[in-house]
Design an enzyme around this catalytic site. Structure first.
Site, PDB file in Angstrom:
ATOM      1  N   LYS A 259      -3.585   6.520  -7.440  1.00 53.82           N
ATOM      2  CA  LYS A 259      -3.041   5.195  -7.703  1.00 53.82           C
ATOM      3  C   LYS A 259      -2.419   4.612  -6.417  1.00 53.82           C
ATOM      4  CE  LYS A 259      -1.159   2.836 -11.467  1.00 53.82           C
ATOM      5  NZ  LYS A 259      -0.406   2.666 -12.583  1.00 53.82           N
ATOM      6  N   ARG A 260      -1.754   5.484  -5.692  1.00 51.71           N
ATOM      7  CA  ARG A 260      -1.104   5.038  -4.470  1.00 51.71           C
ATOM      8  C   ARG A 260      -2.138   4.555  -3.433  1.00 51.71           C
ATOM      9  NH1 ARG A 260       1.159   8.442  -0.617  1.00 51.71           N
ATOM     10  NH2 ARG A 260       2.214   7.075   0.864  1.00 51.71           N
TER      11      ARG A 260
END
Ligand code: GLU
Length: 498
Positions: A259-260
């Protein structure tokens, strides 16, 4: 037809929990290709059994993304079809019936173990250095006893009764046969305590009832693949063909996207979400070509594919089971190729909203004249307003310093611009070739490079250093406006020289 002459019934079965990303788009694409290639059906099934994770906007985004990519479905939500409903939350009764069948034929059992008991058993297994798994407490409860306990209101789930011995050999179309020892497989939950069927049961039941011939899905389902085949066999159903697609790796080729990573990517102007790619000015043809080749290839050399070519040439056998790294440079490359392959009228239509979004009032005829000049240069269609907005402006505001030619001062540049103006004022034919010639002669006469002269002229006419071809642009802009802009540039240069 490359894969089979049987009309394939395939499904794309997303769980709408977030924006549609490249991985989903690629899964959808390969399914779609197989359906179209064999004259079969492409089905869109919404897997929304996990109501806590369901996001309505994600479903809208999903449908919009598929439509934008041109992957229209033949059966499924919205369009319906012979196996409706195509939304799992509307099929609960069907799953309940099938769970009942497995309970009755001894392939499933009710389990009353509490989370606390299960955790205690897990700790014990860890202590004994055993593989953690369901301890088997309720495996052999009789159906009658279980039903009594249910009547008395005890919470329960339904689990698959995994054989404790033997092995199962499953076949993935990309990886061949894979054998799993049953003792390493768990008694997986099929129905949760709230009565909701989990993917393992719901998807298998749906795939069977919807007569799916090929299940093409993400590699993350390989671990529970043997369970799925066990479920098919427990019902006595004929299995589909199974295809597990590789994951995507980060652009550096190391590790899966997190996600990052996705957020960081956005900060650097890139994205793995289909909607973002659309907003960034990528065209569906470019995106389709790009994702098609992230896990599939036709041969070593062919790289330009339209959807219709892919339908003809796609083959499961040429899918690559190793993970593909996301390469945005390739996306730019394919997008450029497909922009160049568009009909002028088509590209004009696609560019229009981007100009309008920047507040330009666009004249359709002029736009059609401009498009051929842009077509060679665009990487994304949202570049068009910054590259060609000057065509639709009454006036441009050149930066006076940029008007000064390289190697000359403001006075010399003003002088050159003045001579240019005189020549252009006498031009009888406002046509790009005839405009250019006398100016080349002027450059020679003045002993400057044509590039120096054209540089001044470019900034004067377009207000920018980079633009579509200068003389073609002047032809479109017309005599009057061009001359007006040059006069303004001369004034700006003279003001600097003073
Ligand atoms: N709903 C599952 C997912 O989104 C579908 C997997 C499949 O295609 O079977 O991962």
């Amino acid at each position: 037809m490359t894969d089979s002459s049987q009309a394939a019934r395939v499904r794309f079965a997303p769980s709408p929990t977030g924006l549609t990303h490249l991985g989903s788009a690629r899964t959808a694409l390969y399914n779609y290709l197989l359906a179209k290639q064999t004259g079969g059906k492409f089905i869109l099934r919404i897997e929304d059994t996990d109501s806590k994770r369901y996001v309505a906007e994600a479903e809208d985004d999903l449908k919009d993304s598929l439509k934008w990519l041109g992957l229209n479905w033949d059966e499924g939500v919205e369009v319906q079809g012979p196996h409706a409903p195509y939304r799992q939350s509307e099929r609960k009764a069907i799953y309940r019936e099938h769970a009942q069948e497995l309970l009755e034929n001894g392939h499933a059992f009710y389990c009353f173990c509490t989370p606390k008991e299960l955790e205690a058993a897990r700790q014990e297994q860890i202590k004994r250095k055993e593989q953690t798994r369901y301890p088997g407490t309720c495996r052999n409860l009789s159906l009658e006893d279980a039903q009594q306990r249910i009547k008395a209101g005890e919470e329960h789930v339904i689990r698959f009764k995994m054989p404790r011995e033997g092995s199962i050999t499953v076949t993935d179309e990309l990886r061949g046969e894979i054998t799993f020892e049953n003792k390493n497989l768990d008694d997986y939950i099929l129905v949760k305590s709230d009565g909701q069927a989990l993917y393992h049961l719901a998807a298998m039941v749906d795939d069977h009832l919807m007569e799916i011939t090929h299940v093409t899905r993400g590699e993350e389902w390989l671990a529970t693949f043997p369970l799925h085949v066990h479920i098919y066999r427990a019902f006595g159903w004929q299995e589909p063909k199974w295809v597990h697609l590789s994951v995507f790796l980060k652009p550096q080729g190391k590790g899966k996207m997190s996600k990052r990573d996705t957020e960081q990517m956005k900060l650097s102007g890139q994205s793995i979400f289909v909607k973002d790619l659309e907003d960034m000015g990528y065209i569906p043809e470019g995106v389709i070509n790009w994702i098609a080749l992230m896990g599939w290839s036709y041969d070593d050399k062919t790289e330009f594919f339209r959807l219709e070519n892919l339908i003809e040439l796609f083959s499961i056998k040429k899918l690559n089971p190793s993970p593909a790294a996301i390469d945005f440079k390739k996306l730019d490359h394919f997008n450029g190729l497909h922009i160049r392959a568009l009909e002028v009228k088509d590209l004009a239509q696609r560019l229009l909203p981007f100009f309008e979004a920047e507040g330009y009032e666009v004249d359709d005829d002029k736009l059609k004249d401009i498009v051929p000049l842009l077509q060679e240069r665009l990487v994304t269609i949202d570049d068009a307003p910054s590259l060609a907005g000057f065509f639709f402006k009454d006036e441009v505001e050149p930066n006076p310093e940029e008007l000064v030619a390289k190697g000359l001062n403001a006075e010399e540049s003003a002088n050159l611009a003045q001579k240019t103006l005189s020549i252009l004022e006498q031009a009888t034919d406002w046509e790009h070739d005839s405009l250019q010639e006398p100016l080349r002669a002027l450059a020679d006469e003045m002993e400057v490079k044509a590039g120096q002269l054209f540089g001044i002229l470019r900034v004067a006419i377009t207000g920018q250093r980079v633009s579509p071809p200068l003389f073609e642009s002047m032809e479109i802009i017309g005599r009057e406006t061009s001359l007006k802009r040059i006069k303004k540039a001369i004034a700006l240069l003279e003001a600097q020289a003073a």
